[in-house]
Design a protein around this motif. Structure first.
Motif, PDB file in Angstrom:
ATOM      1  N   VAL A  94       0.847  -1.181   0.000  1.00  0.00           N
ATOM      2  CA  VAL A  94       0.000   0.000   0.000  1.00  0.00           C
ATOM      3  C   VAL A  94       0.889   1.239   0.000  1.00  0.00           C
ATOM      4  N   GLN A  95       0.452   2.230  -0.770  1.00  0.00           N
ATOM      5  CA  GLN A  95       1.189   3.496  -0.841  1.00  0.00           C
ATOM      6  C   GLN A  95       0.232   4.635  -0.520  1.00  0.00           C
ATOM      7  N   TYR A  96       0.436   5.255   0.626  1.00  0.00           N
ATOM      8  CA  TYR A  96      -0.358   6.430   0.980  1.00  0.00           C
ATOM      9  C   TYR A  96       0.224   7.647   0.280  1.00  0.00           C
ATOM     10  N   PRO A  97      -0.558   8.690   0.083  1.00  0.00           N
ATOM     11  CA  PRO A  97      -0.083   9.860  -0.670  1.00  0.00           C
ATOM     12  C   PRO A  97       1.260  10.387  -0.168  1.00  0.00           C
ATOM     13  N   ASN A  98       2.158  10.603  -1.107  1.00  0.00           N
ATOM     14  CA  ASN A  98       3.479  11.182  -0.833  1.00  0.00           C
ATOM     15  C   ASN A  98       4.339  10.326   0.091  1.00  0.00           C
TER      16      ASN A  98
END
Lengths: 115, 114
Positions: free
Chosen positions: A37-41
């Motif tokens: 998972v990649q959260y914003p920034n």
């Protein structure tokens, strides 16, 4: 070489609804499977992984995924999503046999949770 | 532990300039990787290293160079920046070769070439 297909580039869903993010891979040989998972920034974080054993894998934040060898799939599910689950999700696969050990990543699915 | 640290976080380069993206990890991981992430394209492997003094090309190495003089550091060098190198760059590391424990990623460097 392995290839990974994430069938949906974007999945909009309302808060507290269930969600499934789909992932299919190309090879029928033994594989290791991952969801990140990649959260914003931010960078990517490992959500869960399948190495062997039970085909139902539980990860962090209430997510789970099921390995289906016959369908070469590893779909990610959550029964009730929160606004904070809004993020980009990446499926990855690596060869468990003698091939390249470096995971191949899918193009990502953007999960957008609406209030 | 800091994990994987990347610097700078943002950079704007002019065409033809050069720069080095820094990556440091404090987990004593032998395996380190550089990826680029373009919108809708996922992650593409640029270079990787299996230990100090050993590097190898990934899927998209052209226009980049790397070195690995220590276990901790894995810098990525762009010699002649081109607009096609506009991207977000991620450094990652893992304890063993298949990343079975998962990769640890840095927070990324957003590079724009104008």
């Amino acid at each position: 070489a392995q290839s990974v297909t994430q069938l949906d580039s974007q999945v909009p869903v309302f808060e507290e609804a269930p969600v499934e993010l789909r992932c299919n891979y190309s090879s029928s040989v033994s594989v290791y499977l991952f969801w990140y998972v990649q959260y914003p920034n931010q960078g990517l974080q490992l959500l869960l992984k399948y190495l062997s054993g039970s085909t139902l894998v539980k990860g962090i934040n209430g997510f789970e995924a099921e390995f289906n060898k016959s369908q070469t799939s590893f779909h990610l599910r959550k029964p009730s999503v929160h606004i904070s689950d809004t993020a980009e999700y990446f499926c990855a696969v690596s060869d468990a046999g003698g091939g390249s050990y470096i995971p191949t990543f899918g193009r990502g699915t953007s999960l957008i949770v609406h209030p | 532990n800091a994990g994987v640290t990347q610097t700078p976080k943002f950079r704007i380069l002019k065409i033809g300039q050069s720069m080095t993206l820094q990556c440091t990890q404090d987990m004593n991981h032998n395996y380190m990787y550089w990826y680029r992430q373009d919108p809708g394209m996922g992650l593409k492997l640029i270079y990787y290293s299996v230990g100090a003094g050993i590097t190898d090309k990934g899927e998209v190495p052209n226009g980049y160079n790397v070195s690995r003089s220590t276990t901790e550091d894995f810098p990525l060098r762009l010699e002649l920046a081109a607009p096609s190198q506009t991207s977000v760059y991620f450094c990652a590391s893992s304890y063993e070769d298949r990343g079975l424990g998962g990769y640890t990623f840095g927070s990324g460097t957003r590079l724009t070439v104008v």
